[in-house]
Design an enzyme around this catalytic site. Structure first.
Site, PDB file in Angstrom:
ATOM      1  N   LEU A  90       0.855  -1.178   0.000  1.00 27.49           N
ATOM      2  CA  LEU A  90       0.000   0.000   0.000  1.00 27.49           C
ATOM      3  C   LEU A  90       0.897   1.235   0.000  1.00 27.49           C
ATOM      4  O   LEU A  90       1.863   1.301   0.773  1.00 27.49           O
ATOM      5  CB  LEU A  90      -0.890   0.018   1.246  1.00 27.49           C
ATOM      6  CG  LEU A  90      -2.059  -0.973   1.275  1.00 27.49           C
ATOM      7  CD1 LEU A  90      -2.626  -1.067   2.685  1.00 27.49           C
ATOM      8  CD2 LEU A  90      -3.145  -0.572   0.285  1.00 27.49           C
ATOM      9  N   ASP A  91       0.590   2.222  -0.835  1.00 28.24           N
ATOM     10  CA  ASP A  91       1.413   3.423  -0.839  1.00 28.24           C
ATOM     11  C   ASP A  91       1.091   4.298   0.371  1.00 28.24           C
ATOM     12  O   ASP A  91       0.209   3.995   1.178  1.00 28.24           O
ATOM     13  CB  ASP A  91       1.298   4.185  -2.160  1.00 28.24           C
ATOM     14  CG  ASP A  91      -0.116   4.706  -2.439  1.00 28.24           C
ATOM     15  OD1 ASP A  91      -0.865   4.965  -1.480  1.00 28.24           O
ATOM     16  OD2 ASP A  91      -0.471   4.859  -3.630  1.00 28.24           O
ATOM     17  N   VAL A  92       1.825   5.392   0.507  1.00 26.92           N
ATOM     18  CA  VAL A  92       1.744   6.214   1.721  1.00 26.92           C
ATOM     19  C   VAL A  92       0.330   6.729   1.972  1.00 26.92           C
ATOM     20  O   VAL A  92      -0.162   6.719   3.108  1.00 26.92           O
ATOM     21  CB  VAL A  92       2.743   7.392   1.629  1.00 26.92           C
ATOM     22  CG1 VAL A  92       2.529   8.356   2.785  1.00 26.92           C
ATOM     23  CG2 VAL A  92       4.173   6.880   1.636  1.00 26.92           C
ATOM     24  N   GLN A 110      -2.549   1.549  -6.091  1.00 27.88           N
ATOM     25  CA  GLN A 110      -3.490   2.531  -5.559  1.00 27.88           C
ATOM     26  C   GLN A 110      -3.547   3.774  -6.448  1.00 27.88           C
ATOM     27  O   GLN A 110      -4.597   4.402  -6.587  1.00 27.88           O
ATOM     28  CB  GLN A 110      -3.098   2.916  -4.131  1.00 27.88           C
ATOM     29  CG  GLN A 110      -3.274   1.784  -3.131  1.00 27.88           C
ATOM     30  CD  GLN A 110      -2.153   0.762  -3.163  1.00 27.88           C
ATOM     31  OE1 GLN A 110      -0.987   1.116  -2.972  1.00 27.88           O
ATOM     32  NE2 GLN A 110      -2.470  -0.502  -3.382  1.00 27.88           N
ATOM     33  N   ARG A 170      -6.771   5.850  -8.189  1.00 25.68           N
ATOM     34  CA  ARG A 170      -6.985   7.301  -8.157  1.00 25.68           C
ATOM     35  C   ARG A 170      -7.197   7.847  -9.570  1.00 25.68           C
ATOM     36  O   ARG A 170      -8.055   8.707  -9.808  1.00 25.68           O
ATOM     37  CB  ARG A 170      -5.791   8.000  -7.494  1.00 25.68           C
ATOM     38  CG  ARG A 170      -5.604   7.622  -6.036  1.00 25.68           C
ATOM     39  CD  ARG A 170      -4.501   8.438  -5.371  1.00 25.68           C
ATOM     40  NE  ARG A 170      -4.242   7.908  -4.028  1.00 25.68           N
ATOM     41  CZ  ARG A 170      -3.273   7.076  -3.725  1.00 25.68           C
ATOM     42  NH1 ARG A 170      -2.404   6.697  -4.664  1.00 25.68           N
ATOM     43  NH2 ARG A 170      -3.115   6.633  -2.497  1.00 25.68           N
TER      44      ARG A 170
END
Length: 312
Positions: A93-95, A228, A232
């Site tokens: 998972l990114d930040v 992710q 977006r």
């Protein structure tokens, strides 16, 4: 020993704003601290001959055998018993994203690879906001433009989602390398088990609108091989299709294969006991999902995983 039971896969809940690597480090640090604080084995004993005065005095000195602890086993000499744990990360998972984050310890690292090769579906809730666009498709990015959105209805949004799902369904069939005229293909389709056989672009297997209250909306997205940032960008493209613009306000993973939010340990439970219990409780769930996905054959990945668990 507690460390002997610490091998397998489990899930934690990664909060938004924290890098996945920091989450893994925090878990490892806590586990190392607790493992090293736990009572260890007693120091080894060795026989030493020590000088002793002869009975009756007279100044004569003899030797007496005594059992003494080996100094090399003393904690101050030996140092911590555990200095590093091999903790691997599943689909990252990114930040900015939050949610279910699967980790593996010991032989669980191989299970992470096996899970990756199974092409399991992940599920996200994704928030969106109509009326503006940014340079990185997120709400916190640099504003690029503002647009009107009053003409958008839930029905229009759901039509766009139906088109997206239909297009991705064709891509899923193409990358699955399955002859759709066979009985095997029919049975897999009925069970919802058609998967890509190798690498593929991101594929949306299902998408639906959970909430709609202009200018905000929320989607539930089932997908394979996604990032992710791809999700977006998908929100941004939905805005364009509706002759407006949109930014993503939230990406939250609520499922990764068999692991759901209910299985994901919050930060207050990133401790030895909770992780051991999570590893033990998930084993049957993982085996059941693999049995459903991969079948019973002796050459199947399920059979190999079962053998690996039994011999670990």
């Amino acid at each position: 020993m507690a460390a002997a039971e610490l091998a397998g896969v489990f899930a934690v809940y990664k909060p938004a704003g924290v890098a996945w690597g920091r989450v893994r480090e925090a878990v490892e640090t806590r586990l190392l601290r607790e493992l090293n604080a736990a009572p260890g084995r007693a120091p080894r004993q060795q026989v030493r001959f020590l000088p002793a005065s002869a009975p009756g005095g007279g100044g004569a000195v003899g030797l007496v055998a005594a059992r003494l602890p080996v100094l090399a086993d003393h904690p101050l000499v030996r140092g911590p018993r555990f200095k590093k744990l091999k903790i691997g990360a599943g689909h990252r998972l990114d930040v900015k994203a939050s949610g279910v984050f699967v980790l593996g310890i010991g032989h669980g690292n191989k299970l992470l690879t096996d899970r990756y090769n199974c092409h399991l579906t992940r599920v996200y809730t994704v928030g969106g906001l109509f009326g503006k666009a940014t340079d990185d498709f997120s709400e916190t990015g640099n504003l690029v433009e503002k647009t009107t959105f009053d003409h958008i209805t839930r029905e229009k949004l759901e039509r766009i989602l139906a088109v997206i799902q239909g297009t991705n369904q064709k891509a899923l069939l193409m990358y699955s390398n399955i002859d759709m005229k066979t009985q095997e293909a029919y049975e897999l389709a009925v069970k919802g088990l058609i998967r890509p056989m190798g690498k593929s672009p991101p594929i949306i297997t299902a998408v639906r609108c959970l909430q709609f209250a202009l200018p905000e909306f929320q989607l539930e997205i089932h997908c394979l091989h996604e990032t992710q940032q791809y999700l977006r960008k998908m929100v941004h493209e939905i805005g364009l299709e509706l002759k407006s613009s949109a930014v993503c306000t939230q990406v939250r993973r609520i499922r990764d294969g068999v692991f759901t939010v209910d299985d994901a340990l919050p930060r207050t439970q990133w401790n030895l006991q909770s992780i051991q219990e999570a590893i033990q409780s998930c084993q049957l769930k993982v085996e059941t999902e693999l049995e459903k996905t991969l079948g019973h054959g002796e050459n199947s990945l399920l059979h190999q995983l079962g053998e690996g668990w039994r011999h670990s």
